[in-house]
Design a protein around this motif. Structure first.
Motif: not given
Length: 233
Positions: A152-164
């Motif tokens: 679940t946290i990996r999914d959040f981090i994936t989205q945040l990295v894309a925004r980054s």
């Protein structure tokens, strides 16, 4: 849009393939924030129908990589200064603890995969492909989340990295920071030693350094032709 009798170019594929190719070009800064994604142009480049293009753009919109504007079309997203700060604040909350968990679970195979990311990142920098290096850097962070076994946290981090990636394309003032940073090597050593406290500390400092490399002032990125991006005449 292509004639149905014409042979499909090498890019031809379904909406998932088109979305993946566009997303990678955005992550690598070959398509910059604010660029317009014309349905006709995308369809011509990839040899697909308008229906396929629209499905791909909807997927990218869901991933927050593009913005669909009514009666105006699709544009690569341009995160605001407030969004930029929020994204990195969220990463600073999630990723240090994730790095600690990854250090507790890492295996030699994990270290081999992480080293491959670092080697590819260095090769991109050596070739002057800074956008590609930024993309690979983001994948390194996602790989650490995978090692931590926190889906679940990996999914959040994936989205945040894309925004980054979009934020860096817009606001990065110190591009040499990527070359100067040894944080990924330090993270590798902490994970290999199963030192969770050190991995957490290094990750926190790394994210603060990334934030400090941003010039959070409003600016517009210059547009670039999609045909140029994908090597089409």
């Amino acid at each position: 849009m292509r004639d149905s009798a014409s042979p499909a170019p090498p890019f031809a594929g379904g909406s998932g393939h088109v979305a993946e190719q566009l997303a990678q070009a955005i992550h690598e800064h070959r398509i910059l924030p604010g660029a317009k994604l014309s349905e006709d142009e995308v369809g011509e480049i990839f040899g697909v129908s308008r229906t396929v293009v629209r499905a791909a753009l909807q997927q990218l919109s869901h991933d927050q990589l593009i913005t669909l504007k009514r009666n105006r079309g699709a544009y690569v997203a341009q995160p605001s200064i407030r969004e930029a700060r929020e994204v990195f604040e969220a990463r600073a909350l999630l990723e240090p603890r994730t790095a600690r968990s990854a250090a507790e679970r890492s295996t030699p195979a994990d270290m081999t995969r992480l080293q491959a990311h670092i080697d590819a990142e260095h090769a991109a920098l050596g070739a002057g492909a800074v956008g590609r290096a930024v993309y690979l850097s983001g994948q390194f962070h996602i790989e650490i989340a995978r090692i931590a076994c926190q889906d679940t946290i990996r999914d959040f981090i994936t989205q945040l990295v894309a925004r980054s990636s979009l934020i860096i394309a817009l606001y990065w003032q110190r591009r040499s920071a990527l070359c100067e940073s040894h944080a990924h090597d330090a993270l590798m050593r902490a994970l290999a030693a199963h030192d969770g406290a050190l991995a957490e500390e290094v990750m926190r400092g790394h994210l603060l350094d990334l934030l400090s490399s941003l010039d959070l002032q409003n600016r517009a990125a210059p547009p670039r032709s999609l045909h140029e991006v994908f090597g089409k005449p």
